[in-house]
Each structure stands twice: as structure tokens, then as C-alpha cells.
Design a protein around this motif. Structure first.
Motif, mmCIF file in Angstrom:
data_model
loop_
_atom_site.group_PDB
_atom_site.id
_atom_site.type_symbol
_atom_site.label_atom_id
_atom_site.label_comp_id
_atom_site.label_asym_id
_atom_site.label_seq_id
_atom_site.Cartn_x
_atom_site.Cartn_y
_atom_site.Cartn_z
ATOM 1 N N UNK A 230 43.268 44.587 37.773
ATOM 2 C CA UNK A 230 42.590 44.901 39.040
ATOM 3 C C UNK A 230 41.083 44.688 38.880
ATOM 4 N N UNK A 231 40.340 44.860 39.949
ATOM 5 C CA UNK A 231 38.893 44.937 39.818
ATOM 6 C C UNK A 231 38.510 46.410 39.984
ATOM 7 N N UNK A 232 37.364 46.780 39.453
ATOM 8 C CA UNK A 232 37.013 48.193 39.417
ATOM 9 C C UNK A 232 35.537 48.385 39.715
ATOM 10 N N UNK A 233 35.267 49.075 40.813
ATOM 11 C CA UNK A 233 33.875 49.267 41.246
ATOM 12 C C UNK A 233 33.112 50.191 40.318
ATOM 13 N N UNK A 234 33.779 51.106 39.667
ATOM 14 C CA UNK A 234 33.080 52.085 38.840
ATOM 15 C C UNK A 234 32.439 51.424 37.626
ATOM 16 N N UNK A 235 33.140 50.460 37.042
ATOM 17 C CA UNK A 235 32.621 49.829 35.830
ATOM 18 C C UNK A 235 32.040 48.445 36.085
ATOM 19 N N UNK A 236 32.421 47.836 37.201
ATOM 20 C CA UNK A 236 31.975 46.477 37.469
ATOM 21 C C UNK A 236 32.914 45.433 36.898
ATOM 22 N N UNK A 237 34.099 45.885 36.422
ATOM 23 C CA UNK A 237 35.099 44.943 35.921
ATOM 24 C C UNK A 237 35.593 44.087 37.096
ATOM 25 N N UNK A 238 35.419 42.779 36.966
ATOM 26 C CA UNK A 238 35.750 41.884 38.075
ATOM 27 C C UNK A 238 34.517 41.489 38.878
ATOM 28 N N UNK B 192 34.829 38.496 35.358
ATOM 29 C CA UNK B 192 35.318 37.564 36.385
ATOM 30 C C UNK B 192 36.020 36.380 35.719
ATOM 31 N N UNK B 193 35.372 35.880 34.696
ATOM 32 C CA UNK B 193 35.921 34.733 33.970
ATOM 33 C C UNK B 193 37.266 35.098 33.324
ATOM 34 N N UNK B 194 37.313 36.291 32.754
ATOM 35 C CA UNK B 194 38.552 36.770 32.137
ATOM 36 C C UNK B 194 39.687 36.794 33.162
ATOM 37 N N UNK B 195 39.411 37.360 34.323
ATOM 38 C CA UNK B 195 40.435 37.440 35.365
ATOM 39 C C UNK B 195 40.791 36.055 35.905
ATOM 40 N N UNK B 196 39.757 35.214 36.020
ATOM 41 C CA UNK B 196 39.971 33.865 36.549
ATOM 42 C C UNK B 196 40.846 33.057 35.591
ATOM 43 N N UNK B 197 40.466 33.061 34.315
ATOM 44 C CA UNK B 197 41.238 32.290 33.334
ATOM 45 C C UNK B 197 42.601 32.921 33.076
ATOM 46 N N UNK B 198 42.716 34.195 33.382
ATOM 47 C CA UNK B 198 44.007 34.872 33.237
ATOM 48 C C UNK B 198 44.882 34.718 34.466
#
Ligand code: CUK
Ligand code: CUA
Length: 624
Positions: free
Chosen positions: A100-108, A114-120
Motif C-alpha cells: 500500500x502507500x502510507x501517508x504517515x511515513x511517506x511510503x509510496x 515509489x520506484x520500489x512499488x513501481x518495479x514491484x
């Protein structure tokens, strides 16, 4: 006499009376569309015969200032995240965004994530079910956690030094990875079960020929996270666990009919559990006995395959009652426990007999009758198994050795049943997946909470219940209810001494991007691009303001130069969809386009000091 009609589902030694069959019929309905409905728990949704905690002994209170004894890692189901919960307090300590993306940490939000999620795979969500801790010598080594994405056929890895997702592999050729485990004892592979059968390759050809669809089993390298090989099998794979010696992976499976609708999938009275002989599969790959599909060696493990004919088949097919659910291997590695789901039994396979036996029936070591809707089994390390009963809304505790000695279908091995609220899926006891479980606490992950919490609208939380089991010498005792946001499936518990989480980032891991106060500034990197470097500390950004031109691509790098644990700063830019956390000694980067001229107040989102509100900077975007 009719009551004693043999409705044994075609299984030798398992005789079910008619009354049982009728109950099983109700059960099958309840397992489907009306899980946990009125027929089973009272028409008004009330508790029926459920008991309440006795409160007689075990305390799960962890006093202020004290730590929990165990880390619990919970899958978050289709929320896409993992949750870390302390045992026994059941306090949620943190969440780890994965799919998922997460506003609290900025993951995504940040460039790296972003790159991790994109390549994944580039999806915005995933459905994680089975968290697995990496092992050395059959014990948790605290390095990594691996988890599946049932929705998109992926496997992710979480680094347990920083409690962050650091890899996502979108496995080729597979649509859904459901079962997921590591190969014990030394995490040689991360293994995944493809649940949905599909054409291979799934490129539009054969789409209308379900008989040509296939289900795959996959091995991923735990370090590189690259897909190593796949095995094609008959039927749909469900859950997987491995023996303790690195040889066998046992997968439950359903739909041996290979149908595409529920009527077809439940036509026959048996399914085949698959025993994957890992070294034999590796040998087949080495010998070039595979077909390459989308760059992955795919070995043929179907029943008709020549690789399954000789002395050492790569996959053994072992008949079980229809549509079993989980496979769990017990702590000493002797038996795999296959929960019957539609059958009220657990089938025990003797893993030590697997290699030499040519008759699959021979490897069935026991088949106790545990109750209605058995889904998952866990262990206390003292000879007891605990099986969740989805339909009965109970946990059954039973004696493993007694089950080996008893007749198939016998209830004699059952020692005790504990009511849970309601409809349990996975249950898990402390360190139950290792060779040396710790007993003491067990958590039942119940799908429905019904009347157990304040009503919060139609979507109620699950109910994770904490049960004290001691070392198996005492009766189970229900100690606490714990609401869980949708929807955990499984969890795994590790003693706190086995996890070594860093309190601040190690600057050396980020040397190339680390920014000092002197580095803070704006560098024009192209006609339409700038690189802004900025530190954060209490209570200021390294730049009080910076100016870019309308249309610039802005790369913003921030390093938190604090060395103190727990002092996080957040970087939020209004109207640019930017918000991320930077922990001590960490650097995060984000790239965006400054499209609209104006002034934008950058502010810190973590309440970091008494002057937190004043911790600001300005981005000035000049009109082109
Ligand atoms: S599955 Cu959900 S309750 Cu995905 Cu392990 Cu059994
Ligand atoms: Cu830094 Cu608030």
C-alpha cells in the motif's frame, strides 16, 4: 440404521455418520456465502453459547515503561500493510506499509519507495496473508520477513533492521500467490503457491480452455529476490509449509476437478495435497528438464509428467478429504498437519515416511476428528496441537501422539475446546513455526467480532483473541479481545531478543545522499530541473526558503541530521501531494514538477519540539 450410513467421503478408515454429514452440509454453506451466520451463533447475532473470559489467572498486562516479551508480526490482508503488535499486551506498536502507500511515513511518496512499488508491479494495493521470518538453523534470525501478495502474485521482503519493505518481486507467470513460506531450516528459498489456474503463458491464447490452465509453485531467492524456478501442478494450490530438513514443501490444494465454478470445484470427494521434493526439483532444473516461460524455468510436476514416474518423483500427490485448507508442519518436523475445512478432521502426514513410500495412503499418520471447519493448526512444543474451527467458532486442543495411535476419525485425542468469537482463521502460538516453540500465549484471529466491540457502522473489525495456554499443562484461558482493522490472516511471533532494530539510521548506508548543513542549497541541473538539498533538525529546515521556476522538475533531498532516537521530521508541501517522514540520520528524496507559480509553505508534520509549528520553509515558484 440410516444414521449410520457410511458417508466417509471415500476415505478408508474415516466413517462419518449421517448426522455428521448433515452438519457438514450446513457447514459447507456457512463456509461459503453466509460465514458465521445466524444458524451457528444465534439468529440475532448474539453470542449463543459462547463463554466469557474467566479472568482467573493469566495477566497480559504490561506495565507502563515495560516492554512486551514478543514481537507479533501481523499480515494486514487487503490493507496491504503489516502490523507489529506486542505480545502479550496486544498493543499495536507500529505498521509497516508493504503493498500500500502510507501517508504517515511517506511510503509510496518518496522516490525510492515509489520506484520500489513501481518495479514491484506498479499496483496500489496488495493482499498479504502469510508473514514469514527468516531462519537460521530452524530458528528466527531476525534478518527479514517475507510476505505474499495474494492479489497480484508477488512476494515482498521487509528488512527487520529498519522495519521497512526493501524488495518486492512481481513473480512472472503467476496471478495469485497465496501460500507463502520459507524453506526451513536456513531460508534457502521463499516459496509461493499459485492459487489461480491460468494459461501458461497467460497471453490470450487458451483463455477459453480451462483444461489447459495451470497452477504454479515458485521458489524465489531470499537475497536477490529473483525468481529461480516454478513447478506446474494439477489442481489449485492453497497453503504451503516446509519440513525442517530442507527437503519437503507440502502444499494443500483444491479443485482437483480443475473446474471454473463452485459446483465443478466441489464435484469429487477428494483433493490431492502436493509434496514437493525440493532437491529433486533442483536436479530437474539443473538437468535442463524444463520449459522456459517468460525467462523462468518451469518444471512439469503434473501427475502425468515423466518427472513424476520414476523412483523419485518431483511432486507426490497425496489424496485427502475434499478442499482442505492449511498445511502446518509441527516443530520437530515429523508431521504435516492438513486442516480438513469441509472435513471435520486434520490429516497428519508422516514426513519421514514420504521419501520411501510408494503408497500415498501409507504416509497418513493420523486423522483425528477435531470439529467443524478446521482451518489452521499451531503448536506449543509440548506435544499438543491447536486447531481453529471456523464453523464451530472454537479452538480444539489435541494430543499429537494420541492422534497417531487413535483410529482415523476418532475424537479421543481431543483434550479440550475453547470458544472464540467468532469464526477463527489462523491461530498462532509463540514461536510455533520454529523447531522450539515457546507455548504460553496463543492468538486466535477471528474473522467476525459481532457483539464484542462498540458498534462502528457496518464494517466491524476482526477480533484477535489472546488465549493463555501455558506449556500445554493447563486449560486454555481466553484473556483479551483485540479489534483488528481489516483484515489480518496470519501472524508470527518472535522473542524480542531475536530482533535487533536500529534506533537511528546508519549514515554509512546512505553516504551518497547524505546532506550536511553546508550542502543545503539549490543547484540547477538542467534547463528545467533543479536539485534542492535541505537538512532538517529541531526546529528548522536547512533552507528558510528556495526558489524554482514554473515548470521545473524539482528533486528535493532531505537529510535529518539529528542523532537522537525518536526525533522524526516530516516534510509536507501543500498542493503538491508531498508528505514524507525523515528519521534520524536518514535521507529521503522526492521528485515533482512545480507547475503553479506561487508561495508554498513547507511544514514539518511530526510534532518534534515546542517550536514544531514554527519549523517551516517556503517554496517560491516564479512564473515562467
Ligand atoms: S489463509 Cu486466510 S484464514 Cu490466506 Cu492462510 Cu486461512
Ligand atoms: Cu520537525 Cu516538527
Amino acid at each position: 440404521a440410516a444414521e449410520e450410513d457410511d458417508l466417509s467421503l471415500g476415505l478408508p478408515g474415516l466413517s462419518l455418520g449421517r448426522r455428521d454429514f448433515m452438519k457438514a452440509g450446513v457447514a459447507a454453506g456457512a463456509m461459503g456465502s453466509v460465514a458465521g451466520c445466524s444458524a451457528l451463533t444465534g439468529g440475532d447475532g448474539s453470542a449463543g453459547s459462547q463463554s466469557t473470559p474467566s479472568g482467573s489467572g493469566a495477566s497480559h498486562t504490561v506495565e507502563p515503561g515495560e516492554h512486551d516479551e514478543y514481537y507479533g508480526f501481523w499480515s494486514g490482508g487487503h490493507s496491504g500493510e503489516l502490523r507489529v503488535i506486542g505480545i502479550p499486551s496486544m498493543r499495536e506498536v507500529t505498521r509497516i506499509p508493504v503493498f500500500n502507500t502510507d501517508c504517515a511515513t511517506g511510503y509510496g511518496f518518496t522516490d525510492g519507495s515509489k520506484e520500489l512499488l513501481e518495479e514491484g508491479g506498479g499496483y496500489s494495493w496488495g493482499d498479504n496473508h502469510h508473514p514469514n521470518l527468516s531462519e537460521t538453523d530452524g530458528d528466527y534470525d531476525g534478518e527479514y520477513l517475507y510476505v505474499n501478495d495474494k492479489a497480484n502474485g508477488r512476494i515482498a521482503r521487509v528488512n527487520l533492521t529498519y522495519f521497512e519493505t526493501d524488495a518486492i518481486t512481481d513473480v512472472p507467470n503467476m496471478q495469485a500467490i497465496h501460500g507463502c513460506t520459507i524453506l526451513s531450516p536456513d531460508t534457502k528459498y521463499v516459496l509461493g503457491n499459485g492459487e489461480f489456474r491460468a494459461p501458461l503463458p497467460n497471453d490470450g491464447t487458451d483463455a477459453k480452455n480451462p483444461e489447459d490452465y495451470t497452477s504454479l509453485f515458485v521458489a524465489v531467492d531470499p537475497e536477490s529476490m529473483e525468481t529461480q524456478w516454478q513447478v506446474k501442478v494439477d489442481g489449485n494450490l492453497d497453503i504451503v509449509d516446509t519440513g525442517k530438513e530442507g527437503r519437503w514443501a507440502i502444499s494443500s490444494a483444491y479443485n482437483s476437478e480443475e473446474a471454473t465454478d463452485i459446483q465443478g470445484m466441489t464435484k469429487d470427494d477428494r483433493d490431492n495435497v502436493k509434496a514437493f521434493d525440493i532437491p529433486a526439483i533442483e536436479q530437474a532444473v539443473e538437468n535442463g528438464n524444463y520449459e522456459e516461460v517468460n525467462g523462468i524455468p518451469v518444471v512439469d510436476g503434473t501427475q502425468g509428467s515423466s518427472l513424476n514416474q520414476g523412483d523419485r518423483p518431483i511432486v507426490k500427490y497425496i489424496p485427502t478429504p475434499k478442499s482442505p485448507h492449511c498445511v502446518e508442519v509441527g516443530p520437530n518436523g515429523d508431521y504435516a498437519f492438513i486442516a480438513g475445512k469441509l472435513s471435520p478432521t486434520v490429516t497428519m502426514l508422516d514426513l519421514n515416511a514420504l521419501a520411501d513410500s510408494s503408497d500415498p495412503e501409507e504416509v497418513v499418520a493420523g486423522r483425528p476428528r477435531v470439529g467443524l471447519g478446521p482451518l489452521h493448526t499451531t503448536f506449543d512444543g509440548n506435544g499438543h496441537a491447536y486447531t481453529s474451527l471456523f464453523i464451530d467458532s472454537q479452538v480444539a486442543k489435541w494430543d499429537i501422539q494420541a492422534a497417531v495411535e487413535a483410529d482415523e476419525g476418532s475424537e479421543d485425542p481431543i483434550m479440550e475446546k475453547q470458544d472464540v468469537h467468532y469464526n477463527p482463521g489462523h491461530i498462532q502460538a509463540l514461536e510455533a513455526m520454529t523447531t522450539d516453540p515457546d507455548g504460553e500465549w496463543l492468538v486466535s484471529l477471528n474473522k467476525l467480532s459481532k457483539d464484542r466491540f462498540l458498534p462502528v457502522g457496518p464494517i466491524m473489525p476482526d477480533n484477535d483473541q489472546l488465549i493463555h495456554i501455558g506449556q500445554g499443562e493447563k486449560e486454555m484461558e481466553l484473556v483479551a479481545d483485540h479489534p483488528a482493522y481489516p483484515e489480518p490472516h496470519d501472524c508470527v511471533f518472535a522473542h524480542k531478543d531475536k530482533i535487533d532494530a536500529k534506533k537511528v539510521y546508519d549514515k554509512n548506508d546512505y553516504e551518497e545522499t547524505y546532506i550536511t548543513e553546508e550542502d543545503s542549497g539549490v543547484e540547477r541541473t538542467g534547463e528545467n530541473s533543479v536539485h534542492v538539498k535541505m537538512t532538517t533538525k529541531r526546529s528548522e529546515f536547512g533552507l528558510p526558503d528556495f526558489t524554482v521556476q514554473e515548470g521545473d522538475e524539482v528533486k528535493l533531498s532531505t537529510t535529518n541530521i539529528e542523532g537522537v532516537q525518536d526525533i522524526i521530521h516530516g516534510v509536507a508541501i501543500p498542493e503538491h501531494d508531498i508528505n514524507y517522514a525523515v528519521a534520524p540520520q536518514d535521507t529521503r528524496e522526492v521528485t515533482f514538477t512545480a507547475d503553479d507559480p506561487g508561495v508554498y509553505w513547507i511544514y514539518c508534520t511530526y510534532f518534534c519540539s515546542a517550536l514544531h509549528l514554527e519549523m517551516r520553509s517556503r517554496m517560491i515558484v516564479e512564473p515562467a
